[in-house]
Write a protein that holds these residues in place. Structure first.
Motif, short mmCIF file in Angstrom:
data_model
loop_
_atom_site.label_atom_id
_atom_site.label_comp_id
_atom_site.label_asym_id
_atom_site.label_seq_id
_atom_site.Cartn_x
_atom_site.Cartn_y
_atom_site.Cartn_z
N LEU A 62 -10.11 -18.96 -12.41
CA LEU A 62 -9.93 -18.80 -10.97
C LEU A 62 -11.01 -19.50 -10.15
O LEU A 62 -10.73 -20.17 -9.17
CB LEU A 62 -9.99 -17.31 -10.61
CG LEU A 62 -8.71 -16.50 -10.62
CD1 LEU A 62 -9.04 -15.05 -10.32
CD2 LEU A 62 -7.71 -17.01 -9.60
N THR A 63 -12.25 -19.32 -10.60
CA THR A 63 -13.36 -19.78 -9.77
C THR A 63 -13.88 -21.17 -10.15
O THR A 63 -14.65 -21.77 -9.42
CB THR A 63 -14.55 -18.80 -9.88
OG1 THR A 63 -14.94 -18.75 -11.27
CG2 THR A 63 -14.20 -17.41 -9.41
N VAL A 82 -18.76 -10.73 -10.15
CA VAL A 82 -17.78 -11.81 -9.98
C VAL A 82 -16.50 -11.49 -10.77
O VAL A 82 -15.38 -11.71 -10.29
CB VAL A 82 -18.38 -13.16 -10.48
CG1 VAL A 82 -17.40 -14.30 -10.29
CG2 VAL A 82 -19.65 -13.47 -9.73
N ASP A 108 -14.57 -8.81 -8.98
CA ASP A 108 -13.90 -9.34 -7.79
C ASP A 108 -12.66 -10.16 -8.18
O ASP A 108 -11.61 -10.05 -7.57
CB ASP A 108 -14.87 -10.20 -6.99
CG ASP A 108 -14.33 -10.54 -5.62
OD1 ASP A 108 -14.52 -9.72 -4.71
OD2 ASP A 108 -13.66 -11.58 -5.48
N ALA A 109 -12.82 -10.97 -9.24
CA ALA A 109 -11.71 -11.83 -9.66
C ALA A 109 -10.54 -10.98 -10.17
O ALA A 109 -9.37 -11.25 -9.84
CB ALA A 109 -12.16 -12.80 -10.74
N GLU A 149 -8.82 -9.36 -7.31
CA GLU A 149 -7.97 -10.28 -6.57
C GLU A 149 -6.67 -10.58 -7.34
O GLU A 149 -5.60 -10.66 -6.75
CB GLU A 149 -8.73 -11.58 -6.26
CG GLU A 149 -8.04 -12.51 -5.30
CD GLU A 149 -7.59 -11.86 -3.99
OE1 GLU A 149 -8.32 -11.01 -3.44
OE2 GLU A 149 -6.47 -12.18 -3.53
N MET A 204 -2.98 -9.76 -5.93
CA MET A 204 -1.88 -10.72 -5.83
C MET A 204 -0.65 -10.22 -6.60
O MET A 204 0.49 -10.37 -6.13
CB MET A 204 -2.30 -12.08 -6.41
CG MET A 204 -3.33 -12.81 -5.56
SD MET A 204 -3.77 -14.38 -6.33
CE MET A 204 -5.14 -14.89 -5.32
N THR A 234 -13.83 -14.15 -4.69
CA THR A 234 -13.05 -15.08 -5.52
C THR A 234 -12.23 -16.02 -4.63
O THR A 234 -12.20 -17.23 -4.85
CB THR A 234 -12.13 -14.28 -6.46
OG1 THR A 234 -12.94 -13.40 -7.22
CG2 THR A 234 -11.35 -15.18 -7.38
N VAL A 235 -11.56 -15.45 -3.64
CA VAL A 235 -10.73 -16.28 -2.77
C VAL A 235 -11.61 -17.25 -1.98
O VAL A 235 -11.28 -18.43 -1.82
CB VAL A 235 -9.87 -15.40 -1.82
CG1 VAL A 235 -9.14 -16.25 -0.79
CG2 VAL A 235 -8.88 -14.59 -2.62
N ILE A 278 -14.38 -18.48 -2.95
CA ILE A 278 -14.80 -19.55 -3.90
C ILE A 278 -13.65 -20.55 -4.09
O ILE A 278 -13.86 -21.76 -4.10
CB ILE A 278 -15.23 -18.94 -5.26
CG1 ILE A 278 -16.53 -18.16 -5.13
CG2 ILE A 278 -15.38 -20.04 -6.33
CD1 ILE A 278 -16.95 -17.38 -6.38
N ILE A 279 -12.44 -20.03 -4.23
CA ILE A 279 -11.28 -20.92 -4.44
C ILE A 279 -11.10 -21.84 -3.22
O ILE A 279 -10.84 -23.04 -3.36
CB ILE A 279 -9.99 -20.11 -4.72
CG1 ILE A 279 -10.12 -19.32 -6.03
CG2 ILE A 279 -8.76 -21.03 -4.77
CD1 ILE A 279 -8.99 -18.34 -6.29
N LYS A 299 -13.67 -24.46 -3.31
CA LYS A 299 -13.33 -25.41 -4.39
C LYS A 299 -12.21 -26.35 -3.94
O LYS A 299 -12.27 -27.55 -4.18
CB LYS A 299 -12.89 -24.58 -5.61
CG LYS A 299 -12.60 -25.36 -6.86
CD LYS A 299 -12.76 -24.47 -8.11
CE LYS A 299 -11.82 -23.29 -8.17
NZ LYS A 299 -10.53 -23.56 -8.80
#
Lengths: 173, 389
Positions: free
Chosen positions: A86-87, A101, A104-105, A108, A112, B13-14, B16-17, B20
């Motif tokens: 993802l990151t 991290v 959080d990922a 997320e 979704m 995360t979002v 960071i995306i 990116k």
């Protein structure tokens, strides 16, 4: 107003299958498939989700005309892999950034997945909104629903890793 | 102009995306973790676009959007929703408050960039640097041509350059290459089936990554209708088959805004060497003459006072060459630069045949010319300094 469709086991299965497939294909670039009862992994490196292994569990709820909660269970190794995908971080960078991290990922990804699931319910006549994600992590634990909820558990094979979707829906009064 | 993009999302995360996704573009990414922070940063920085999540703690995206749109100073900022909160009615309700676009998560980074590119004029980061790139720097050139022989001709014609020429046979393959990276220049054959060249051109222009990339049309000279259409839709240049590699190279260099001066001018120790290539066609001489005055001026400015004008590679003399040599010598005299000419036997003999060039004195090699200048010209201040140190 859309025609209200009854939320049956089949509707739930279709919605979660679509949600997991779409989210993991788009965000992780990995294909997923719903495992049938009794199906086992063919992948040789498969490590099953066992309670004593470190797990990361993401939770997001939805409230409105339909109320419920979905838990997504990840093996820690797979949670780390998903975070890197993802990151764009490397394993080393992930190590430096700490567990926050990963939490959080996974939050997320769960957001979704549950979003895609509940958006289908919205379009089927059950307007509802998402709640803020939360994370449970550790080893040797299980999450039990309260009595007023129906529970549906689905296992997915995502590129050789197990994802468990535990769906709790509030029963109609 | 550097665009500012504000991402308002409680998920790191979002954010960071998003960072990116826009890494390759000339824009600044600002971050906020909820609506309160989002409004504060928007008021302070006036971003060019806001990417807004819905479900957030403290203040959610709908409340932030409502407040933003009711603030006369902020309401003009375009907002794009980027949220897992979908469903037809939800989307319609939020859209009515005033959003420019709505992306439901999960999302592809390319889609995000493409949609933002419709609102702000995103430019790839390397575009600004293109001016300082030289003809000797590597570049990535994509050729979309269904005839392998043409791709081979281009690769062979440009093999002396440091450019990487990649050939693909179809529109789909071309798009695939562009989705993975951004070529510096694209050549598309108008002979691709089903108007594929024009479809590909439009798709590339709609993509912020290739929006500003020079795109050339490859065509047969007699296809005038296609040529007109290509000009109308906005192809950067036309290259006719059979391909003249020299013309193609020159057009590529021009389109990529490459500094080609190093082809003709180089500073060798304390001496500027001006060298005309074997093929000194009108376009080559025109290009060299553009750099003539700036290079000679820069030589003086840098503290040097010697120039070697080398026309040894030329096979014969013509008016264009004589003209640029006169121009160079005149400028040297005006700038008090000492100069020496270098030529081959053929050129020297031809010069003797013209009234105006009869008196020119040539040296046989650049080293001879340098040695001669070293004797006749006073040492440059730079050379003196070197001797002292």
């Amino acid at each position: 107003m859309p025609v209200v469709v009854e939320i049956t086991e089949s509707v739930i299965r279709q919605n979660i299958e679509r949600a997991i497939t779409e989210v993991f294909r788009t965000m992780i670039r990995a294909e997923s498939s719903l495992m049938t009862a009794g199906e086992t992994f063919a992948a040789p490196d498969y490590a099953p989700l066992e309670p004593h292994r470190p797990q990361v569990v993401g939770t997001v709820g939805f409230i409105g005309s339909a109320n419920g909660l979905i838990y997504l269970y990840f093996d820690l190794a797979f949670a780390r892999f998903c975070t890197c995908q993802l990151t764009g971080m490397t394993e080393g960078e992930l190590e430096e950034n700490g567990d926050e991290v990963i939490n959080d990922a996974i939050g997320e990804l769960t957001n979704m997945t549950v979003g895609t699931f509940k958006n289908a319910l919205c379009d089927a006549g059950y307007p509802c909104k998402l709640t803020i994600p939360s994370i449970v992590r550790g080893t040797n634990f299980s999450i039990e629903p309260i009595g007023a909820a129906t529970r549906h558990i689905f296992n997915f094979n995502c590129a050789g890793h197990l994802i468990v979707a535990d769906i709790l829906l509030e029963r109609d009064e | 102009m550097r665009y500012k993009l504000l991402t308002v999302d409680d998920s790191k995360t979002v954010r960071i995306i998003v960072r990116k996704a826009f890494k390759g573009f000339d824009c600044e990414i600002l971050e906020a973790v909820n609506g309160v922070e989002g409004l504060a940063i928007a008021a302070k920085t006036m971003p060019d676009i806001i990417l807004l999540d819905v479900t957030m703690p403290v203040m959610d995206g709908v409340e932030m959007l409502t407040k933003l749109k009711s603030d006369p100073g902020l309401k003009a900022i375009p907002v794009m929703m980027l949220t897992a909160e979908g469903g037809r009615e939800n989307v319609l309700r939020i859209a009515k408050i005033g959003v420019r676009d709505y992306i439901v998560k999960p999302f592809k980074e390319e889609v995000l960039v493409e949609k933002c590119g419709r609102i702000i004029d995103l430019k790839p980061l390397n575009e600004g640097a293109a001016k300082s790139r030289s003809i000797f720097d590597p570049a990535d050139i994509l050729v979309v041509e269904d005839k392998p022989a043409i791709i081979q001709q281009i690769q062979s014609g440009l093999k002396h350059t440091p450019w990487k020429i990649r050939g693909v046979a179809s529109q789909g393959e071309g798009l695939d290459v562009c989705s993975k990276g951004s070529p510096d220049l694209i050549l598309i054959s108008l002979s691709l089936p089903d108007d594929g060249a024009f479809t590909l051109f439009r798709l590339l222009r709609a993509n912020p990554r290739t929006k500003h990339t020079p795109i050339f049309a490859l065509m047969v000279k007699t296809e005038t209708e296609q040529q007109q259409e290509a000009q109308t839709v906005g192809f950067s240049a036309m290259i006719t088959k059979p391909i003249d590699p020299g013309e193609l190279e020159s057009k590529i260099a021009k389109a990529m805004n490459l500094d080609t001066s190093q082809r003709y001018f180089s500073l060798e120790s304390d001496c500027l060497v001006m060298r005309l290539p074997e093929n000194s066609s009108a376009s080559v001489l025109a290009e060299a003459s553009i750099y003539l005055k700036p290079k000679l001026t820069a030589t003086v400015d840098a503290g040097f006072n010697k120039v070697v004008i080398d026309i040894q590679p030329l096979k014969s003399l013509h008016m264009g060459v004589i003209k640029i040599l006169f121009q160079a010598m005149q400028l040297c005299r005006e700038l008090t630069l000492h100069y020496a000419l270098v030529g081959n036997a053929q050129i020297i003999a031809e010069c003797k045949g013209f009234e105006d060039t009869r008196t020119w004195t040539f040296h046989e090699s650049v080293d001879d010319a340098k040695a001669s200048l070293a004797k006749s010209a006073p040492p440059t201040p730079v050379a003196q300094l070197a001797e002292v140190s």
